[in-house]
Design a protein around this motif. Sequence first.
Motif, PDB file in Angstrom:
ATOM      1  N   LYS A   8       0.822  -1.213   0.000  1.00 16.16           N
ATOM      2  CA  LYS A   8       0.000   0.000   0.000  1.00 16.16           C
ATOM      3  C   LYS A   8       0.858   1.266   0.000  1.00 16.16           C
ATOM      4  O   LYS A   8       0.367   2.355   0.273  1.00 16.16           O
ATOM      5  N   TYR A   9       2.131   1.096  -0.327  1.00 13.90           N
ATOM      6  CA  TYR A   9       3.023   2.243  -0.339  1.00 13.90           C
ATOM      7  C   TYR A   9       2.656   3.190  -1.487  1.00 13.90           C
ATOM      8  O   TYR A   9       2.066   2.777  -2.491  1.00 13.90           O
ATOM      9  N   SER A  10       3.065   4.435  -1.334  1.00 15.10           N
ATOM     10  CA  SER A  10       2.870   5.399  -2.407  1.00 15.10           C
ATOM     11  C   SER A  10       3.726   4.977  -3.602  1.00 15.10           C
ATOM     12  O   SER A  10       4.741   4.291  -3.441  1.00 15.10           O
ATOM     13  N   LYS A  11       3.314   5.392  -4.792  1.00 11.55           N
ATOM     14  CA  LYS A  11       4.050   4.995  -5.989  1.00 11.55           C
ATOM     15  C   LYS A  11       5.496   5.516  -5.974  1.00 11.55           C
ATOM     16  O   LYS A  11       6.418   4.777  -6.335  1.00 11.55           O
ATOM     17  N   PRO A  12       5.754   6.770  -5.566  1.00 12.67           N
ATOM     18  CA  PRO A  12       7.161   7.210  -5.507  1.00 12.67           C
ATOM     19  C   PRO A  12       8.012   6.348  -4.590  1.00 12.67           C
ATOM     20  O   PRO A  12       9.149   5.999  -4.930  1.00 12.67           O
ATOM     21  N   PHE A  13       7.472   5.983  -3.421  1.00 11.42           N
ATOM     22  CA  PHE A  13       8.233   5.151  -2.487  1.00 11.42           C
ATOM     23  C   PHE A  13       8.419   3.741  -3.055  1.00 11.42           C
ATOM     24  O   PHE A  13       9.486   3.135  -2.907  1.00 11.42           O
ATOM     25  N   THR A  14       7.383   3.226  -3.707  1.00 13.95           N
ATOM     26  CA  THR A  14       7.472   1.897  -4.329  1.00 13.95           C
ATOM     27  C   THR A  14       8.589   1.842  -5.361  1.00 13.95           C
ATOM     28  O   THR A  14       9.416   0.917  -5.366  1.00 13.95           O
ATOM     29  N   PHE A  15       8.647   2.845  -6.219  1.00 10.63           N
ATOM     30  CA  PHE A  15       9.682   2.858  -7.250  1.00 10.63           C
ATOM     31  C   PHE A  15      11.058   3.163  -6.674  1.00 10.63           C
ATOM     32  O   PHE A  15      12.071   2.741  -7.233  1.00 10.63           O
ATOM     33  N   LEU A  16      11.097   3.871  -5.567  1.00 13.38           N
ATOM     34  CA  LEU A  16      12.376   4.086  -4.884  1.00 13.38           C
ATOM     35  C   LEU A  16      12.930   2.757  -4.389  1.00 13.38           C
ATOM     36  O   LEU A  16      14.121   2.463  -4.552  1.00 13.38           O
ATOM     37  N   LEU A  17      12.072   1.928  -3.796  1.00 12.23           N
ATOM     38  CA  LEU A  17      12.497   0.604  -3.332  1.00 12.23           C
ATOM     39  C   LEU A  17      13.016  -0.241  -4.489  1.00 12.23           C
ATOM     40  O   LEU A  17      14.076  -0.874  -4.389  1.00 12.23           O
ATOM     41  N   LEU A  18      12.282  -0.241  -5.594  1.00 13.32           N
ATOM     42  CA  LEU A  18      12.693  -1.038  -6.757  1.00 13.32           C
ATOM     43  C   LEU A  18      14.010  -0.534  -7.334  1.00 13.32           C
ATOM     44  O   LEU A  18      14.876  -1.330  -7.736  1.00 13.32           O
TER      45      LEU A  18
END
Length: 470
Positions: free
Chosen positions: A423-433
């Motif tokens: 349920k993370y925000s998209k910016p944080f999700t792509f930061l993780l990736l």
Amino acid sequence: MVKNKGNLVSVGAWSKKKMFSVSSLKKLLFDPNYITPVCLLLFVGEIFLNLYIVGNVKYTEIDWIAYMQEVEGFLNGTLDYAELKGDTGPCVYPAGFLYLYSILYYLTSQGTNIRLAQYIFMGLYLAQTYLTYDIYRKTCKVPGYALILSAATSYRIHSIYVLRLFNDPFAVFFFYLSLHFLLDGKWKTASVIFSIAVSIKMNILLYAPALFIAYITNLSHLNTFINLAICGVIQLILGAPFLYTNPYSYLKASFDLGRVFEHKWTVNYRFLDVEIFENKVFHLSLLAVHLVLLGIFAKPIWRFMRSYANLRGLIVQMRNQTLKSSKKEKEKLEKEDELSADQQQFLDNLERQFKHRAGAVSKKQLKSETEEKVTINFYKISQLMILPFFVTNFIGIVCARSLHYQFYSWYFHSLLYLAFSTKYSKPFTFLLLALIEYSWNTYPSTNASSSILHICHVSILLGVYSTMTA
């Protein structure tokens, strides 16, 4: 027309003006239901990209020669695993690996035709890409733009396949193929292929807890036993020559859970001292954490699998009832030369209920459209099956004693799906990736890169758990 069981997109029905309108492009990029054209374009792009890589990027020898040396020993009659060795050490893979690479040995002129081997692995990469995209299309989970970004930042995974020729990709491919048959309800076929995947490399056993729960929640006790027996029998058949010759050396080499890896190759534990890294207590601690996490996730995994089984049964029942009803009505209408007003209205309503986005459905298409409508619903619930498999494997990755660079193939194809299951925000999700990709592309690994990898792994695991227990 481009047909997909998870979502139906009629490309031919779109006019050029509509296809390239702002609203249509937004759907293609941001609506997971319209991911099919994106998958097609990316797949074509992968063909040309892989051709370019094979033709222009230098091949790097790591394990291929050692694989061929181990295969030569086997083909020359050596069946004792204690004596099967290559330049990198003894053979540490199950029997399926030897059979598979024996085929490659002959196809590539005893392993000397590296370019042909690269093209074979290119075919493997494309087959794996197809199976991965098929999952994304069926589940409608990941939007097109995310798939594009993932493809654009996949340097390491291309290298593992067509520039290194590791055996890991073959094992992963056979697992995804087995998952494909599971989603189609072909359990016995899936069990055979899953066991073949395990016979190529042991890491596929990381999926075993999810497979077992899938059996007991979707099948009867008898069929669960039959499928487990299939998995076991396949291992016995493939390993028979080696088990007969020296069972201890075969089992110890192929399924050694206590294998000590070299610290210099680790991607995930560079920040540890060598003494700690190789310590048996550290290894047992990771194993304990692995088991604890499987226990923590067991309830939500069970709930997902049980929900999948219940919904699948309900949809199959609805499908059968709908087909039976439509067939009877159609037979009744066909007996009359002319339809009454009420009959025509019924047929028209039924047609409208199952028509495609592309346009109206003819009476002759009624049965196939009914089947497809129910199939769409069925494949959308496949998320309940796929996420448990992916997260079970991911738990094993998080708790792995050592991750080598080729191990990225173990979970790369599920990583985007897992990230979008949080349920993370998209910016944080792509930061993780992005940070995970950075960690895998840092060679040699550093204290910082390996620490970042752990932080990202734990973050995704926590995010998925939050989603599964919501």
